[in-house]
Design a protein around this motif. Structure first.
Motif, PDB file in Angstrom:
ATOM      1  N   ALA A 201     -13.570  63.379  39.422  1.00 31.66           N
ATOM      2  CA  ALA A 201     -12.174  64.127  39.625  1.00 31.66           C
ATOM      3  C   ALA A 201     -11.244  63.139  39.989  1.00 31.66           C
ATOM      4  O   ALA A 201     -10.052  62.792  39.507  1.00 31.66           O
ATOM      5  CB  ALA A 201     -12.282  65.277  40.478  1.00 31.66           C
ATOM      6  N   HIS A 202     -11.733  61.913  40.957  1.00 32.14           N
ATOM      7  CA  HIS A 202     -10.952  61.049  41.537  1.00 32.14           C
ATOM      8  C   HIS A 202     -10.631  59.846  40.266  1.00 32.14           C
ATOM      9  O   HIS A 202      -9.553  59.232  40.280  1.00 32.14           O
ATOM     10  CB  HIS A 202     -11.472  60.221  42.619  1.00 32.14           C
ATOM     11  CG  HIS A 202     -11.334  61.078  43.975  1.00 32.14           C
ATOM     12  ND1 HIS A 202     -12.167  62.251  44.182  1.00 32.14           N
ATOM     13  CD2 HIS A 202     -10.577  61.060  44.705  1.00 32.14           C
ATOM     14  CE1 HIS A 202     -11.860  62.730  45.475  1.00 32.14           C
ATOM     15  NE2 HIS A 202     -10.767  62.087  45.613  1.00 32.14           N
ATOM     16  N   MET A 203     -11.581  59.641  39.472  1.00 31.74           N
ATOM     17  CA  MET A 203     -11.353  58.587  38.559  1.00 31.74           C
ATOM     18  C   MET A 203     -10.327  59.173  37.470  1.00 31.74           C
ATOM     19  O   MET A 203      -9.507  58.465  36.983  1.00 31.74           O
ATOM     20  CB  MET A 203     -12.636  58.527  37.642  1.00 31.74           C
ATOM     21  CG  MET A 203     -12.971  57.448  36.424  1.00 31.74           C
ATOM     22  SD  MET A 203     -14.432  57.174  36.192  1.00 31.74           S
ATOM     23  CE  MET A 203     -14.930  58.726  35.396  1.00 31.74           C
ATOM     24  N   TRP A 204     -10.512  60.583  37.141  1.00 26.80           N
ATOM     25  CA  TRP A 204      -9.200  61.178  36.535  1.00 26.80           C
ATOM     26  C   TRP A 204      -7.926  61.023  36.984  1.00 26.80           C
ATOM     27  O   TRP A 204      -6.864  60.594  36.226  1.00 26.80           O
ATOM     28  CB  TRP A 204      -9.659  62.595  36.165  1.00 26.80           C
ATOM     29  CG  TRP A 204     -10.285  62.828  34.563  1.00 26.80           C
ATOM     30  CD1 TRP A 204     -11.511  62.077  34.348  1.00 26.80           C
ATOM     31  CD2 TRP A 204     -10.033  63.844  33.770  1.00 26.80           C
ATOM     32  NE1 TRP A 204     -11.804  62.621  33.002  1.00 26.80           N
ATOM     33  CE2 TRP A 204     -10.834  63.347  32.770  1.00 26.80           C
ATOM     34  CE3 TRP A 204      -9.152  64.692  33.718  1.00 26.80           C
ATOM     35  CZ2 TRP A 204     -10.954  64.385  31.633  1.00 26.80           C
ATOM     36  CZ3 TRP A 204      -9.135  65.652  32.629  1.00 26.80           C
ATOM     37  CH2 TRP A 204      -9.955  65.347  31.369  1.00 26.80           C
ATOM     38  N   ASP A 205      -8.028  61.267  38.310  1.00 30.49           N
ATOM     39  CA  ASP A 205      -6.642  61.073  39.258  1.00 30.49           C
ATOM     40  C   ASP A 205      -6.151  59.517  39.253  1.00 30.49           C
ATOM     41  O   ASP A 205      -4.839  59.292  38.877  1.00 30.49           O
ATOM     42  CB  ASP A 205      -6.882  61.391  40.393  1.00 30.49           C
ATOM     43  CG  ASP A 205      -5.802  62.131  41.320  1.00 30.49           C
ATOM     44  OD1 ASP A 205      -4.835  62.546  40.617  1.00 30.49           O
ATOM     45  OD2 ASP A 205      -5.374  61.879  42.480  1.00 30.49           O
ATOM     46  N   LEU A 206      -6.942  58.842  39.293  1.00 32.92           N
ATOM     47  CA  LEU A 206      -6.722  57.210  39.391  1.00 32.92           C
ATOM     48  C   LEU A 206      -6.267  56.708  37.850  1.00 32.92           C
ATOM     49  O   LEU A 206      -5.422  55.792  37.764  1.00 32.92           O
ATOM     50  CB  LEU A 206      -7.615  56.556  39.747  1.00 32.92           C
ATOM     51  CG  LEU A 206      -8.018  56.724  41.287  1.00 32.92           C
ATOM     52  CD1 LEU A 206      -9.246  55.812  41.796  1.00 32.92           C
ATOM     53  CD2 LEU A 206      -6.845  56.174  42.344  1.00 32.92           C
ATOM     54  N   LYS A 207      -6.888  57.231  36.781  1.00 30.66           N
ATOM     55  CA  LYS A 207      -6.786  56.945  35.308  1.00 30.66           C
ATOM     56  C   LYS A 207      -7.041  55.659  35.188  1.00 30.66           C
ATOM     57  O   LYS A 207      -7.665  55.005  35.806  1.00 30.66           O
ATOM     58  CB  LYS A 207      -5.012  57.403  35.078  1.00 30.66           C
ATOM     59  CG  LYS A 207      -4.707  58.983  35.141  1.00 30.66           C
ATOM     60  CD  LYS A 207      -3.451  59.154  34.380  1.00 30.66           C
ATOM     61  CE  LYS A 207      -3.198  60.862  34.467  1.00 30.66           C
ATOM     62  NZ  LYS A 207      -1.806  61.049  34.018  1.00 30.66           N
ATOM     63  N   GLU A 208      -6.156  54.775  34.552  1.00 35.59           N
ATOM     64  CA  GLU A 208      -6.433  53.480  34.159  1.00 35.59           C
ATOM     65  C   GLU A 208      -6.114  52.456  35.102  1.00 35.59           C
ATOM     66  O   GLU A 208      -6.722  51.149  35.064  1.00 35.59           O
ATOM     67  CB  GLU A 208      -5.589  53.047  32.916  1.00 35.59           C
ATOM     68  CG  GLU A 208      -6.230  53.845  31.559  1.00 35.59           C
ATOM     69  CD  GLU A 208      -7.504  53.393  31.117  1.00 35.59           C
ATOM     70  OE1 GLU A 208      -7.428  52.164  30.786  1.00 35.59           O
ATOM     71  OE2 GLU A 208      -8.343  54.185  31.375  1.00 35.59           O
TER      72      GLU A 208
END
Length: 399
Positions: A201-208
Motif C-alpha cells: 500500500a505504501h509503495m503504491w502511495d509513493l509510486k515511482e
C-alpha cells in the motif's frame, strides 16, 4: 526461463497488456503516445491493446490532454467503475473485509471485532469472512469482482500458504488457508503477510518516487512484522517468512515467547503486550483494551505515556538490527502502536536508532510514522489482488 524455447505470441501480448496497465496505474492519466514512450512499445501495439481494454471496460477515455507543440491527444486512465477486488485483513482480535476498485480506492468496508474471551474458532471466522465476501459479490455482480487478497499475521509460510504461528491465537496454527478458499470461493484468493500488504500500500502511495529505494514498512500492531521492498518488489526470502521481526531477540534473558524463544521484540513493543503491561490481569476486559489505553495516552496521562515510550524504545532497538542488516533508505512505522502519540513514537525511535547505528548510515536514513489514510494492510491485501489481475488481465477478464 529455458533459453531454448520461444515465447508464444499470446504470452507476449499478455506481458504487454500487463506492462501498459501497470504503467497507466502509476501515471494516473496519460495519452497512448506517452504510454508508448514509457514502455518502449510501438504506438500501434499500444493502440490495439487500448482498444481491447476499452471494450473490456478496464480503462476509460478521459478527454483531451495538451501535449508538446500544442498537440492535443485523448487521455486514458484505469476505469474505477469497471471491475472490483475484495481485500480481507485477518488479525488476532478482529478481521476486516472491503471492496476496492482497480485504482485501489476503497468502496465499502466492514470490521468485526471479537468479544473479549469469546473469540470464535478458526473455521467459524473463515466462514464469516466467506459469507461477507459472497455478499459483496452478490451485491456488485459476480462478473465484476475479479479476485481477492487476504492479509494474514505471521509467521506466515508463503510457499505453503499457511500460518505457522500467531502468538496468543493458537487456533490458526497449520490451518490450510489456500485450500479452504479454493474450496469455498469461485474467485481466486491470494494470500500475503500483513506487513507485506502494508508495504504494498505504501509503495503504491509513493509510486515511482522511491521505486529504486529499499523501503521497510513496520506493522507494529497486535504483533510486529516488517514488509521489505527492494527495487519495487517485496523481498520474501526462501519460504516467504522474511520480515518476521516480532520474533527477533532483543533480550536473550527476557520474557518467554510462545514461539519458544525469549526476549522477542513483540513481547515488548506490540499493542497486545502494552495492554498486558498496563492492565495486568484485567487486560482485554471492558475498559482495559488498547482503545482505552490509546485515549489515556492521547489525554496526556503520564504513567500510561511512559509505558508507551518504553515500548517505542524497544521498537527502536529492533529497528537498529534491521538497519544494520538491510541498510534501508526509508523506514515507515504504522498500525496500532503508531496511533496514540505519533510524535513521541518518532522522537523515541529516532533517538534510540541514532545511538545504535553508524552516523553516516543514520544521516541517509529516512524514518517516519505512516500518514496513510485508512488501513494500509486491508488496502494492501486488495492491491495484492489487483497486481495479480494486472499481471494477466486477459486471463481474468476474458475468463
Amino acid at each position: 526461463m529455458n533459453q531454448n524455447r520461444g515465447i508464444n505470441q499470446d504470452v507476449t501480448q499478455e506481458m504487454n497488456r500487463s506492462l501498459l496497465l501497470k504503467s497507466l496505474r502509476r501515471e494516473g492519466v496519460c495519452s497512448r503516445a506517452h504510454l508508448a514512450s514509457l514502455t518502449g512499445l510501438k504506438q500501434a501495439t499500444v493502440t490495439n491493446i487500448m482498444k481491447d481494454f476499452l471494450n473490456w471496460g478496464i480503462v476509460k477515455e478521459v478527454g483531451f490532454l495538451n501535449g508538446s507543440k500544442g498537440r492535443r491527444s485523448i487521455g486514458v486512465s484505469i476505469n474505477p467503475d469497471g471491475y472490483r477486488v475484495i481485500g480481507v485483513r485477518l488479525a488476532r482480535k478482529h478481521y476486516s473485509v472491503g471492496l476496492f476498485d482497480l485504482t485501489g480506492k476503497q468502496i465499502v468496508k466492514e470490521r468485526v471485532d471479537f468479544e473479549p474471551e469469546k473469540q470464535p474458532g478458526a473455521e467459524e471466522i473463515l466462514n464469516q469472512i466467506v459469507g461477507r465476501m459472497r455478499l459483496l459479490i452478490q451485491q456488485y455482480g459476480k462478473d465484476s469482482v475479479l479476485a481477492a487478497g487476504l492479509a494474514v499475521p505471521g509467521p506466515f509460510i508463503a510457499k505453503k500458504s499457511r500460518i505457522a504461528l500467531i502468538t496468543g491465537a493458537d487456533i490458526w496454527k497449520d490451518i490450510e488457508l489456500k485450500a479452504f478458499f479454493e474450496r469455498e470461493m469461485d474467485i481466486p484468493v491470494f494470500l500475503e503477510h500483513n506487513a507485506n500488504a502494508g508495504a504494498y500500500a505504501h509503495m503504491w502511495d509513493l509510486k515511482e518516487a522511491y521505486h529504486d529505494d529499499i523501503l521497510v514498512y513496520i506493522a507494529a500492531g497486535q504483533g510486529i512484522g516488517a514488509g521489505i521492498v527492494m527495487n519495487g518488489r517485496i523481498y520474501e526470502g526462501a519460504l516467504g517468512t522474511s520480515g518476521e521481526i516480532g520474533h527477533m531477540t532483543i533480550d536473550r534473558n527476557g520474557k518467554p515467547c510462545a514461539c519458544g524463544n525469549r526476549g522477542c521484540l513483540e513481547r515488548y513493543a506490540s499493542s497486545l503486550e502494552l495492554v498486558k503491561t498496563v492492565y495486568g490481569q484485567r487486560a482485554g476486559m471492558e475498559g482495559c483494551n488498547f482503545e482505552d489505553l490509546e485515549q489515556q495516552i492521547r489525554s496526556g496521562d503520564t504513567a500510561y505515556t511512559e509505558h508507551y515510550r518504553r515500548a517505542c524504545e524497544s521498537l527502536g532497538v529492533g529497528i537498529i538490527n534491521i538497519v544494520n542488516v538491510i541498510n534501508p533508505d526509508r523506514i515507515i512505522i504504522g498500525d496500532d502502536m503508531a496511533r496514540p502519540n505519533p510524535e513521541l513514537m518518532e522522537k523515541t525511535v529516532r533517538e534510540t536508532v541514532q545511538k545504535g547505528i553508524l552516523p553516516d548510515v543514520f544521516d541517509e536514513l529516512t524514518l517516519s510514522i505512516s500518514t496513510y489514510q485508512g488501513d494500509p494492510i486491508l488496502t494492501g491485501a486488495a492491491i495484492v489482488a489487483i497486481d495479480r489481475v494486472f499481471d494477466s488481465p486477459g486471463q481474468f477478464i476474458q475468463n
